[in-house]
Design a protein around this motif. Structure first.
Motif, PDB file in Angstrom:
ATOM      1  N   ARG A 782     -54.876 -20.016   4.758  1.00 14.43           N
ATOM      2  CA  ARG A 782     -53.871 -20.423   5.724  1.00 14.43           C
ATOM      3  C   ARG A 782     -52.996 -21.487   5.069  1.00 14.43           C
ATOM      4  O   ARG A 782     -53.444 -22.238   4.196  1.00 14.43           O
ATOM      5  N   VAL A 783     -51.724 -21.543   5.500  1.00 14.20           N
ATOM      6  CA  VAL A 783     -50.776 -22.472   4.899  1.00 14.20           C
ATOM      7  C   VAL A 783     -50.191 -23.349   5.988  1.00 14.20           C
ATOM      8  O   VAL A 783     -49.738 -22.859   7.026  1.00 14.20           O
ATOM      9  N   ILE A 784     -50.219 -24.679   5.751  1.00 14.60           N
ATOM     10  CA  ILE A 784     -49.666 -25.648   6.688  1.00 14.60           C
ATOM     11  C   ILE A 784     -48.643 -26.507   5.962  1.00 14.60           C
ATOM     12  O   ILE A 784     -48.824 -26.851   4.799  1.00 14.60           O
ATOM     13  N   ALA A 785     -47.546 -26.827   6.648  1.00 13.23           N
ATOM     14  CA  ALA A 785     -46.513 -27.695   6.088  1.00 13.23           C
ATOM     15  C   ALA A 785     -46.609 -29.061   6.745  1.00 13.23           C
ATOM     16  O   ALA A 785     -46.691 -29.167   7.970  1.00 13.23           O
ATOM     17  N   GLU A 786     -46.598 -30.127   5.936  1.00 17.76           N
ATOM     18  CA  GLU A 786     -46.645 -31.480   6.481  1.00 17.76           C
ATOM     19  C   GLU A 786     -45.288 -32.145   6.333  1.00 17.76           C
ATOM     20  O   GLU A 786     -44.455 -31.732   5.521  1.00 17.76           O
ATOM     21  N   GLY A 787     -45.036 -33.168   7.140  1.00 18.25           N
ATOM     22  CA  GLY A 787     -43.782 -33.898   7.063  1.00 18.25           C
ATOM     23  C   GLY A 787     -42.615 -33.177   7.715  1.00 18.25           C
ATOM     24  O   GLY A 787     -41.463 -33.413   7.368  1.00 18.25           O
ATOM     25  N   VAL A 788     -42.893 -32.278   8.676  1.00 18.31           N
ATOM     26  CA  VAL A 788     -41.830 -31.541   9.358  1.00 18.31           C
ATOM     27  C   VAL A 788     -41.183 -32.460  10.401  1.00 18.31           C
ATOM     28  O   VAL A 788     -41.868 -32.962  11.302  1.00 18.31           O
ATOM     29  N   GLU A 789     -39.854 -32.657  10.289  1.00 14.67           N
ATOM     30  CA  GLU A 789     -39.179 -33.619  11.161  1.00 14.67           C
ATOM     31  C   GLU A 789     -37.979 -33.038  11.885  1.00 14.67           C
ATOM     32  O   GLU A 789     -37.436 -33.695  12.779  1.00 14.67           O
ATOM     33  N   THR A 790     -37.523 -31.828  11.550  1.00 15.38           N
ATOM     34  CA  THR A 790     -36.315 -31.283  12.180  1.00 15.38           C
ATOM     35  C   THR A 790     -36.558 -29.861  12.653  1.00 15.38           C
ATOM     36  O   THR A 790     -37.460 -29.155  12.175  1.00 15.38           O
ATOM     37  N   ALA A 791     -35.690 -29.430  13.593  1.00 15.33           N
ATOM     38  CA  ALA A 791     -35.768 -28.065  14.106  1.00 15.33           C
ATOM     39  C   ALA A 791     -35.431 -27.059  13.021  1.00 15.33           C
ATOM     40  O   ALA A 791     -35.986 -25.953  12.988  1.00 15.33           O
ATOM     41  N   LYS A 798     -41.148 -20.951  10.293  1.00 16.85           N
ATOM     42  CA  LYS A 798     -41.526 -19.809  11.137  1.00 16.85           C
ATOM     43  C   LYS A 798     -40.967 -18.510  10.572  1.00 16.85           C
ATOM     44  O   LYS A 798     -41.645 -17.474  10.569  1.00 16.85           O
ATOM     45  N   GLU A 799     -39.726 -18.582  10.078  1.00 16.39           N
ATOM     46  CA  GLU A 799     -39.084 -17.381   9.535  1.00 16.39           C
ATOM     47  C   GLU A 799     -39.863 -16.832   8.350  1.00 16.39           C
ATOM     48  O   GLU A 799     -39.935 -15.623   8.151  1.00 16.39           O
ATOM     49  N   HIS A 800     -40.486 -17.723   7.579  1.00 15.02           N
ATOM     50  CA  HIS A 800     -41.209 -17.291   6.377  1.00 15.02           C
ATOM     51  C   HIS A 800     -42.720 -17.282   6.583  1.00 15.02           C
ATOM     52  O   HIS A 800     -43.495 -17.368   5.632  1.00 15.02           O
ATOM     53  N   GLN A 801     -43.142 -17.186   7.839  1.00 13.97           N
ATOM     54  CA  GLN A 801     -44.548 -16.978   8.208  1.00 13.97           C
ATOM     55  C   GLN A 801     -45.489 -18.086   7.742  1.00 13.97           C
ATOM     56  O   GLN A 801     -46.654 -17.824   7.392  1.00 13.97           O
ATOM     57  N   CYS A 802     -45.006 -19.333   7.710  1.00 12.31           N
ATOM     58  CA  CYS A 802     -45.930 -20.442   7.469  1.00 12.31           C
ATOM     59  C   CYS A 802     -46.819 -20.574   8.697  1.00 12.31           C
ATOM     60  O   CYS A 802     -46.335 -20.579   9.843  1.00 12.31           O
ATOM     61  N   ASP A 803     -48.132 -20.682   8.512  1.00 13.38           N
ATOM     62  CA  ASP A 803     -49.076 -20.596   9.629  1.00 13.38           C
ATOM     63  C   ASP A 803     -49.016 -21.806  10.550  1.00 13.38           C
ATOM     64  O   ASP A 803     -49.022 -21.654  11.782  1.00 13.38           O
ATOM     65  N   GLU A 804     -48.976 -23.028   9.971  1.00 17.82           N
ATOM     66  CA  GLU A 804     -49.113 -24.226  10.793  1.00 17.82           C
ATOM     67  C   GLU A 804     -48.100 -25.296  10.380  1.00 17.82           C
ATOM     68  O   GLU A 804     -47.543 -25.251   9.283  1.00 17.82           O
ATOM     69  N   THR A 805     -47.886 -26.246  11.302  1.00 18.55           N
ATOM     70  CA  THR A 805     -46.915 -27.319  11.095  1.00 18.55           C
ATOM     71  C   THR A 805     -47.539 -28.647  11.493  1.00 18.55           C
ATOM     72  O   THR A 805     -48.286 -28.728  12.474  1.00 18.55           O
ATOM     73  N   GLN A 806     -47.209 -29.701  10.722  1.00 21.85           N
ATOM     74  CA  GLN A 806     -47.629 -31.058  11.038  1.00 21.85           C
ATOM     75  C   GLN A 806     -46.495 -32.000  10.675  1.00 21.85           C
ATOM     76  O   GLN A 806     -45.907 -31.901   9.605  1.00 21.85           O
ATOM     77  N   GLY A 807     -46.136 -32.911  11.561  1.00 21.86           N
ATOM     78  CA  GLY A 807     -45.069 -33.851  11.258  1.00 21.86           C
ATOM     79  C   GLY A 807     -44.502 -34.488  12.498  1.00 21.86           C
ATOM     80  O   GLY A 807     -44.891 -34.181  13.639  1.00 21.86           O
ATOM     81  N   TYR A 808     -43.536 -35.375  12.301  1.00 22.36           N
ATOM     82  CA  TYR A 808     -42.947 -36.124  13.407  1.00 22.36           C
ATOM     83  C   TYR A 808     -42.207 -35.222  14.392  1.00 22.36           C
ATOM     84  O   TYR A 808     -41.998 -35.600  15.539  1.00 22.36           O
ATOM     85  N   TYR A 809     -41.766 -34.022  13.951  1.00 25.53           N
ATOM     86  CA  TYR A 809     -41.105 -33.116  14.888  1.00 25.53           C
ATOM     87  C   TYR A 809     -42.068 -32.700  15.992  1.00 25.53           C
ATOM     88  O   TYR A 809     -41.677 -32.499  17.135  1.00 25.53           O
ATOM     89  N   VAL A 810     -43.344 -32.575  15.625  1.00 29.80           N
ATOM     90  CA  VAL A 810     -44.369 -32.229  16.618  1.00 29.80           C
ATOM     91  C   VAL A 810     -44.848 -33.502  17.321  1.00 29.80           C
ATOM     92  O   VAL A 810     -44.807 -33.613  18.548  1.00 29.80           O
ATOM     93  N   SER A 811     -45.289 -34.467  16.505  1.00 31.27           N
ATOM     94  CA  SER A 811     -45.775 -35.717  17.075  1.00 31.27           C
ATOM     95  C   SER A 811     -46.041 -36.704  15.958  1.00 31.27           C
ATOM     96  O   SER A 811     -46.441 -36.321  14.858  1.00 31.27           O
ATOM     97  N   THR A 812     -45.861 -37.995  16.266  1.00 29.40           N
ATOM     98  CA  THR A 812     -46.293 -39.036  15.348  1.00 29.40           C
ATOM     99  C   THR A 812     -47.811 -39.149  15.420  1.00 29.40           C
ATOM    100  O   THR A 812     -48.423 -38.636  16.363  1.00 29.40           O
TER     101      THR A 812
END
Length: 828
Positions: A782-791, A798-812
């Motif tokens: 599984r692949v997760i991206a960290e440091g996601v801050e913008t839409a 999402k377009e490139h099928q990254c499984d998970e997201t972590q960052g300030y865009y979701v929550s601090t």
């Protein structure tokens, strides 16, 4: 042991034979290499010519397609390539379009674009490019890229002129890969033929040389030598010193040996009369005794002399005692000694002599003269004793007092004395003195993970390199632990000090080979200069120490000159370290949790545990600061264990309260990962907190898992067997090997935030991110991206099928109670 003893044991015949054969073999090897190189060069020229012919054929075919108007159809071009590829040895044939053709006619097929630097170099330079390489199966290949240059007599010139293609410009290139297996096989066959011929030639020549040398040696050496040996044996058996070896006058070397032997027997016969007189007196004393004649030729030695020097009595009789000369004393020393002996008939003192083995040793020597009634010197009597052990004790005491026993560098006592002398000299004569305070970065992690023996070896290697970085007049001191100091007297400019500091940093950049590992370490260096920064040794050291801590604050692996405000910063750092130790005890540390979201469903699928420090006076202290304090102070292991235990207990509580059942991710430091009891510690914490292993995820950086990858695999397999999840943090910033990556029992890759930051706008970051996602999925991670801050970032992921997201865009990162509310709000 003499490594050439085997050569000394060989007879003259064998030595001659070996030397001649060695010369012939060398000549053969050189000539064979020259022949093989000629054949290889011929083969390369032929293959280059073949590639050029294929390229000419291909361009002629392209010209015909252009004249007939069929060149625009890709199928025609592919058909032409297929026909041309039937040439012998051709493995691949491509057309590469130049930019001007792509601009005029479009990019064409994907295979017609420049794919690497060879394609681009040939088109840009207009010259053929050749590269020998090997296929994955080991077969030798030639890669040729031959450009097409528009000429005036080209039949399609009018077509190209309509499209503004200039004569002399590069229109494209032919990329050809040719199999060199047949050429390589030919060269190997030539080598085998050359070797076979040489072996046969060597065998025949060896027989001829052995026969010839045997005849010469028997006649000129063995027969006269046997006569001389027989004479020696007769004198030995009969004990008659009046006998002499016969000198025939026909064999120069043997006659010289016989003459030397006869002279020796004469001297021995003369000396025997005196030896009888003194033998009983001197043979049983513990002190070594040498009795020499008026000319200082040795006539007698005792058993103690043999024991101490290693020379037998026979080896020194008739010799001058200077055979024991070590070279440690100069000509003036011996002149003064002999002057005393001649004037007062006596000398006494310490002297260094050499044993037969070559070892130099100290002795306490007394020399007296024996004179006759006419006051003429008849004998010299030297009595000495070996004082090696006494000197070793003195030296050991001196070394322990003034030198570091591990690195043999001056210790603080000796360095302090040299520093005081340097400052005193500077006060008298002017000039400046620089002091460098060096601290090895993260040495404690190496010492703790690899053991003290490896740490000691590393310190010794570092000390050896430091010696190469300084001038003869400079001094290095091991301050203690991983700290060193360098004294630079006679400094004129700050730039001179900076140059030496930079030289030290550069010297540390090469790996140290320690116990089968390549270890790279760096220094943080602080610099203070007398008299500008301080006028006493203590203050100079203190200020250099403060500058060193400032260098660490600036990222390590650099040097900083002292400024007055650094003392305040150093004191602040010491205060912060003391506060951190109290914080570990007083419960000032907290765990915040940052949610991880499934990009497909939007559900919370995990959280990462992050340590936070709320200082009662300073407020929140950045993790980057207190984590580095933990590493330097040796508290990183204790901090990591506390985070692991607290996160597991909190996750178990959420499950018991019915809040959520998701994994909690905890970062492991290098020190934690290399602990011998890591698996037992984690299993124990899981058992203690009651958390199921599948709800604990351990994050490790690429640097940690790729360091000693084989042992890493064993540790990861043990953790996986325990049931925990494993992920690679900050993926893409290290140097992972795919051959190892596929063997690691990893569940998840976390893309480093440095690639996510500009993923929506930077083409390189986007390419790296999509490559990591694709590779991770191919390896079933599984692949997760960290440091996601913008839409825009999350839309790209999402377009490139990254499984998970972590960052300030979701929550601090949130404290436990706020995370619960966040989870409940999303569930609503």
């Amino acid at each position: 042991m003499n490594p050439l003893a085997w050569w000394d044991r060989l007879g003259v015949q064998w030595k001659l034979h070996i030397l001649i054969q060695g010369a012939l073999i060398l000549i053969f090897l050189v000539s064979q290499q020259w022949i093989v190189q000629r054949f290889e060069a011929q083969g390369v020229n032929e293959v280059h010519s073949q590639a050029s012919d294929i390229a000419d054929g291909l361009i002629n075919g392209m010209n015909m397609l252009m004249e007939t108007g069929k060149i625009g159809d890709p199928a025609n071009r592919l058909l032409l390539l297929k026909k041309m590829s039937d040439s012998p040895g051709v493995r691949e044939l491509r057309i590469v379009r130049a930019k001007q053709v792509s601009d005029q006619f479009g990019p064409g097929l994907s295979s017609e674009q420049a794919v690497d630097y060879l394609d681009r170099e040939a088109i840009e330079s207009g010259k053929p490019v050749f590269l020998r390489t090997r296929a994955a199966n080991g077969k030798p290949l030639l890669r040729a890229v031959i450009p097409y240059i528009v000429s005036e007599n080209f039949r399609g010139t009018n077509c190209l002129m309509c499209h503004h293609v200039k004569v002399g410009s590069v229109n494209g290139a032919a990329s050809i890969i040719i199999d060199l297996s047949r050429e390589e096989s030919r060269i190997q066959q030539i080598k085998r033929l050359l070797w076979t011929g040489n072996i046969a030639f060597q065998i025949g020549l060896s027989i001829l040389i052995a026969w010839f040398t045997r005849i010469v040696i028997v006649r000129d050496i063995e027969q006269p030598s046997q006569k001389l040996q027989a004479a020696m044996l007769k004198i030995r058996q009969e004990g008659d010193l009046s006998l002499r070896a016969e000198i025939e006058g026909k064999y120069k070397n043997i006659d010289e040996m016989a003459e030397t032997f006869n002279l020796f027997v004469e001297n021995l016969e003369r000396a025997t009369k005196d030896l009888v007189l003194f033998a009983e007196v001197i043979k049983n004393t513990e002190e070594a005794i040498i009795i020499s004649d008026a000319n200082n030729v040795i006539v007698s030695v005792n058993r103690a002399f043999v024991r101490i020097t290693g020379y037998s009595e026979a080896e020194v009789i008739g010799k001058n005692p200077r055979i024991l000369n070590s070279g440690r004393q100069g000509k003036e020393f011996y002149q003064a000694m002999w002057q005393s002996i001649k004037e007062i008939g006596y000398w006494q003192g310490e002297i260094w002599n050499r044993r037969k083995s070559g070892e130099i040793y100290p002795e306490w020597l007394s020399i007296s003269t024996v004179k006759n009634s006419r006051n003429e010197i008849m004998r010299h009597v030297a009595i000495f004793m070996d004082i090696t052990k006494r000197k070793e004790v003195e030296q050991r005491i001196h070394l322990l007092a003034y030198y570091d026993p591990l690195t043999s560098l001056p210790n603080r006592v000796l360095f302090g004395d040299r520093l005081g002398q340097a400052l005193a000299a500077s006060r008298r004569g002017g000039g400046k003195v620089a002091l460098l305070f060096l601290d090895l970065d993260r040495f404690k992690s190496i010492n703790d993970s690899l053991g003290h023996a490896a740490g000691d070896s590393l310190l010794q290697s570092v000390a050896d390199r430091l010696k190469l970085c300084i001038r003869e007049m400079d001094s290095i001191c091991r301050q203690g632990g991983d700290e060193f100091m360098v004294l630079l007297p006679g400094i004129e400019k700050r730039e001179d000090v900076a140059a030496i500091a930079q030289k030290i940093l550069a010297a540390m950049s090469d790996p140290h080979y320690i116990e089968g590992r390549n270890l790279v370490v760096s220094f943080s260096i602080g610099i203070s200069i007398y008299p500008a920064d301080a006028d006493t040794p203590e203050a100079l050291i203190q200020n250099a120490d403060a500058a060193m801590y400032h260098a660490k604050e600036h990222g390590r692996n650099n040097f900083q000159f002292f400024t007055p405000d650094m003392n305040a910063e150093a004191l602040d750092l010491l205060s912060l370290e003391a506060d951190f130790r109290r914080a570990m005890v007083n419960g000032e540390l907290q765990i915040y949790y940052q949610p991880q979201i499934d990009n497909a469903t939007g559900a919370i699928v995990g959280v990462e545990a992050l340590a936070r420090w709320l200082h009662p006076e300073r407020g929140f202290v950045p993790p980057s600061r207190f984590v580095s304090i933990a590493e330097e102070s040796g508290l990183i292991g204790q901090l990591g264990e506390w985070v692991l235990r607290t996160a597991c207990a909190q996750n178990r509580k959420w499950q018991e309260d019915g809040i959520v059942k998701i994994p909690v991710a905890v970062n492991l430091s290098a020190l934690q990962f290399h602990q011998k009891d890591l698996v037992e510690l984690i299993v124990g914490i899981l058992h203690e907190t009651g958390l199921e292993p599948r709800y604990l995820e351990l994050e490790l950086t690429e640097g940690i898992i790729m360091k000693n990858a084989e042992s890493t695999i064993a540790t990861l397999n043990a953790l996986k067997k325990a049931g925990v999840l494993l992920s690679i943090d900050d993926f893409g910033t290290g140097y992972s090997s795919l051959s190892y990556l596929k063997r690691f029992p990893i569940d998840k890759l976390k893309i480093d935030q440095s690639f996510i930051r500009d993923v929506a706008t930077n083409e390189n970051d986007a390419l790296i991110t999509t490559t990591i996602i694709s590779m991770g999925h191919n390896l079933r991670f599984r692949v997760i991206a960290e440091g996601v801050e913008t839409a825009e970032q999350i839309s790209f992921l999402k377009e490139h099928q990254c499984d998970e997201t972590q960052g300030y865009y979701v929550s601090t990162p949130l404290p436990p109670e706020k995370l619960v509310r966040f989870i409940q709000s999303r569930a609503a």
